[in-house]
Scaffold this motif. Structure first.
Motif, PDB file in Angstrom:
ATOM      1  N   LEU A 407      80.778-113.717  15.882  1.00  0.00           N
ATOM      2  CA  LEU A 407      80.596-114.308  14.556  1.00  0.00           C
ATOM      3  C   LEU A 407      80.476-115.824  14.650  1.00  0.00           C
ATOM      4  CD1 LEU A 407      83.129-112.196  12.462  1.00  0.00           C
ATOM      5  CD2 LEU A 407      80.678-112.327  12.075  1.00  0.00           C
ATOM      6  N   GLY A 408      81.290-116.431  15.522  1.00  0.00           N
ATOM      7  CA  GLY A 408      81.237-117.878  15.706  1.00  0.00           C
ATOM      8  C   GLY A 408      79.869-118.333  16.173  1.00  0.00           C
ATOM      9  N   LYS A 409      79.268-117.576  17.093  1.00  0.00           N
ATOM     10  CA  LYS A 409      77.909-117.895  17.572  1.00  0.00           C
ATOM     11  C   LYS A 409      76.928-117.939  16.412  1.00  0.00           C
ATOM     12  CE  LYS A 409      76.123-115.713  21.036  1.00  0.00           C
ATOM     13  NZ  LYS A 409      75.729-114.584  21.913  1.00  0.00           N
ATOM     14  N   ALA A 410      77.013-116.937  15.541  1.00  0.00           N
ATOM     15  CA  ALA A 410      76.073-116.863  14.413  1.00  0.00           C
ATOM     16  C   ALA A 410      76.306-117.997  13.420  1.00  0.00           C
ATOM     17  CB  ALA A 410      76.202-115.506  13.720  1.00  0.00           C
ATOM     18  N   ILE A 411      77.567-118.288  13.132  1.00  0.00           N
ATOM     19  CA  ILE A 411      77.880-119.336  12.150  1.00  0.00           C
ATOM     20  C   ILE A 411      77.415-120.701  12.646  1.00  0.00           C
ATOM     21  CG2 ILE A 411      79.770-120.560  10.997  1.00  0.00           C
ATOM     22  CD1 ILE A 411      81.292-117.865  11.035  1.00  0.00           C
ATOM     23  N   LEU A 412      77.554-120.960  13.941  1.00  0.00           N
ATOM     24  CA  LEU A 412      77.176-122.258  14.499  1.00  0.00           C
ATOM     25  C   LEU A 412      75.665-122.514  14.431  1.00  0.00           C
ATOM     26  CD1 LEU A 412      79.550-122.617  17.580  1.00  0.00           C
ATOM     27  CD2 LEU A 412      79.348-124.198  15.659  1.00  0.00           C
ATOM     28  N   THR A 413      74.860-121.473  14.284  1.00  0.00           N
ATOM     29  CA  THR A 413      73.413-121.678  14.147  1.00  0.00           C
ATOM     30  C   THR A 413      73.067-122.297  12.798  1.00  0.00           C
ATOM     31  OG1 THR A 413      72.990-119.478  13.192  1.00  0.00           O
ATOM     32  CG2 THR A 413      72.953-119.673  15.606  1.00  0.00           C
ATOM     33  N   ASP A 414      74.027-122.245  11.856  1.00  0.00           N
ATOM     34  CA  ASP A 414      73.826-122.752  10.491  1.00  0.00           C
ATOM     35  C   ASP A 414      72.679-122.027   9.796  1.00  0.00           C
ATOM     36  OD1 ASP A 414      74.679-124.344   8.386  1.00  0.00           O
ATOM     37  OD2 ASP A 414      73.182-125.895   8.788  1.00  0.00           O
ATOM     38  N   ALA A 415      72.456-120.754  10.163  1.00  0.00           N
ATOM     39  CA  ALA A 415      71.390-119.962   9.550  1.00  0.00           C
ATOM     40  C   ALA A 415      71.729-119.673   8.091  1.00  0.00           C
ATOM     41  CB  ALA A 415      71.208-118.662  10.322  1.00  0.00           C
ATOM     42  N   ASP A 416      70.698-119.642   7.244  1.00  0.00           N
ATOM     43  CA  ASP A 416      70.896-119.314   5.828  1.00  0.00           C
ATOM     44  C   ASP A 416      71.048-117.820   5.611  1.00  0.00           C
ATOM     45  OD1 ASP A 416      70.824-121.917   4.818  1.00  0.00           O
ATOM     46  OD2 ASP A 416      68.630-121.923   4.778  1.00  0.00           O
ATOM     47  N   LEU A 417      70.498-117.017   6.547  1.00  0.00           N
ATOM     48  CA  LEU A 417      70.524-115.558   6.427  1.00  0.00           C
ATOM     49  C   LEU A 417      71.267-114.977   7.626  1.00  0.00           C
ATOM     50  CD1 LEU A 417      69.584-112.969   4.986  1.00  0.00           C
ATOM     51  CD2 LEU A 417      67.422-113.147   6.233  1.00  0.00           C
ATOM     52  N   LEU A 418      72.424-114.378   7.364  1.00  0.00           N
ATOM     53  CA  LEU A 418      73.258-113.805   8.421  1.00  0.00           C
ATOM     54  C   LEU A 418      73.182-112.282   8.352  1.00  0.00           C
ATOM     55  CD1 LEU A 418      76.448-116.064   8.119  1.00  0.00           C
ATOM     56  CD2 LEU A 418      74.638-116.218   9.837  1.00  0.00           C
ATOM     57  N   LEU A 419      72.770-111.669   9.455  1.00  0.00           N
ATOM     58  CA  LEU A 419      72.665-110.213   9.556  1.00  0.00           C
ATOM     59  C   LEU A 419      73.860-109.717  10.364  1.00  0.00           C
ATOM     60  CD1 LEU A 419      68.882-110.075  10.571  1.00  0.00           C
ATOM     61  CD2 LEU A 419      69.851-110.244   8.267  1.00  0.00           C
TER      62      LEU A 419
END
Length: 502
Positions: A407-419
């Protein structure tokens, strides 16, 4: 007399106390649940009972006699078989080859007798009521059937003690029902002992005879199932009172659509999918397992390429043909299989979290180590990841903390759309609570979440709306008063109202 016992068992990994004076007693003919938060010591204890890990101190007893298990071979010879949460199958071998790996039947010339091996595997599958083609390569099976193959492999050795670590985490409702019917037969009719690790309270209510709770690497209590309420069990597991596990939902959502899918199709997995998801929405994907939900996430992210249709992000059509283009379009994915798809287990935890954003923190090929350290600490604090240091290998963390890394990896991308694909698979109730709160905070900050979960209660408690999939198509989009488990099941099974009530 317990068939298998542990007394005063302790284990340390470096400076981490994985077990401290732990104990357990399991009897013949019972299904014994081992429950507790991730990192509570459950998996370490069963690895000791399976000979995978050697204890620092303590004693093990089997049928009243003290035993020494120095390897998994010792455990198998003693009549103990195990199925771990992370699969140990070889994907490029067939089902039969995996089931008999290391004990293949031989011809008189000492060559592997493939015909006999396939016949024996078919007999095992028939006995277990698993409808799986034994000649199929494991990599060509859906995850749920791979899990059943792992179970068949363990049971083929005819053990007295069967240890299942989150064995239902990858299974759909039909497979879970099949497994539970099998476990009841093995315990009630054949007198075998099952030790079951699970975080799904509804499943434990159906199957468990007794339970033992671990917390903070220590034994807390044992009880016959039914002696404690679910609320009391959860409080004992967490060591604190949890009144409600799901955060409050938003009343009004923005009208802006972040993701729009128009007639999206992919091979034989998705057919003419049309969806529109708002900014700040937690949008759920429901239905029986293997109906196209994971494939949809892969298509949006770029792991699979669509055959036809249009994907719009922020109102603009995007050609997302690989994950790099997905990240560039502001999309991030947390895969369901964290071991194989989400993490490099032999690398440091901090390094794992930083991998998708290396380009953002480097200039002329030189990484800004100060910025990296700051971002790592921020994620560790935000997600409350339990580790000795950011350098601790990801593979040495508990399952819950590994999931937090993903989850941390995904959040750090600062993506607007999280799958998010089954983000709480194999996670304890305390950690689930933390992840649910985080997902809601991310949505309220303007992120859009698409959540696929195999647990209907999770979708009902967390999502604003849900799309129910059947055979790669959207069978229904539910919200408001129609957003109930009854309606999810009706749409997933293709039933009319009269059929559901029958």
């Amino acid at each position: 007399m317990p068939i298998i016992s542990a007394r005063n068992v302790s284990k340390h990994f470096g400076g981490v106390h994985a077990l401290v004076d732990a104990k357990i007693d399991c009897y013949a003919g019972e299904i014994h649940a081992l429950v507790g938060e991730n990192g509570a010591g459950k998996s370490t204890l069963i690895k000791i009972l399976c000979g995978v890990v050697l204890p620092d101190q303590g004693e093990l007893f089997l049928k009243g006699k003290q035993i020494q298990l120095t390897s998994p071979v010792d455990a198998v010879q003693a009549g103990i078989a195990s199925v771990f949460q992370e699969l140990s199958l070889l994907p490029d071998l067939s089902v039969a080859e995996n089931v008999f790996l290391g004990s293949e039947p031989r011809t008189k010339f000492r060559l592997i007798d493939f015909k006999a091996m396939e016949k024996k595997t078919e007999e095992i599958m028939k006995q277990l009521e698993f409808d799986i083609d034994v000649r199929t390569l494991v990599k060509d099976l859906p995850l749920a059937q791979q899990q059943l193959v792992e179970i068949a492999k363990a049971l083929s050795k005819n053990p007295d003690v069967i240890i299942l670590d989150e064995a239902t985490s990858a299974l759909g409702s039909k497979e879970v029902e099949l497994l539970f019917r099998l476990l009841r037969r093995l315990t009630r009719e054949e007198g075998k002992t099952v030790i079951l690790i699970s975080h799904k309270m509804d499943e434990l209510e159906q199957i468990a005879d007794r339970a033992t709770i671990f917390r903070d690497a220590r034994y807390i209590t044992s009880f016959a199932w039914g002696e404690m309420t679910n609320a009391e069990i959860i409080d004992q597991i967490a060591g604190r009172k949890i009144d409600t596990i799901f955060p409050e939902k938003r009343v009004n959502l923005p009208k802006e659509y972040v993701l729009e899918l128009e007639n999206v199709s992919c091979a034989n997995r998705l057919s003419h999918v049309n969806l529109a998801v708002r900014r700040g929405e937690i949008f759920g994907l429901a239905g029986l397992s293997g109906q196209g939900q994971s494939d949809l996430l892969d298509v949006i992210y770029g792991s699979q390429v669509l055959d036809s249709g249009v994907i719009k992000i922020g109102g603009e059509a995007k050609q997302i043909r690989n994950p790099r283009k997905g990240l560039a379009a502001g999309v991030a994915l947390t895969p369901a299989d964290r071991k194989n798809d989400g993490l490099l287990l032999s690398r440091g935890s901090g390094e794992n979290m930083m991998l998708p954003t290396l380009k953002k923190r480097s200039r002329f090929g030189i990484i800004d180590s100060k910025k990296e350290a700051e971002d790592t600490k921020r994620m560790i604090d935000l997600l409350q990841i339990k580790l000795s240091s950011p350098a601790q290998l990801a593979g040495t963390l508990s399952g819950g903390n590994q999931q937090k890394l993903v989850l941390g990896k995904a959040i750090l991308t600062d993506a607007d759309l999280l799958l998010l694909s089954d983000p709480t698979r194999g996670i304890d109730v305390g950690t689930k609570y933390e992840i649910y709160q985080l997902i809601r905070r991310l949505a309220e900050s303007g992120k859009t979440i698409i959540l696929y979960s195999t647990e209907n209660m999770e979708l009902l408690g967390l999502c604003d709306r849900v799309a129910v999939f059947r055979d790669g198509e959207v069978a229904a989009v539910l919200e408001g008063e129609k957003f109930t488990e009854h309606e999810i099941l009706k749409a997933a099974l293709g039933m009319e109202e009269t059929e559901v009530g029958a």
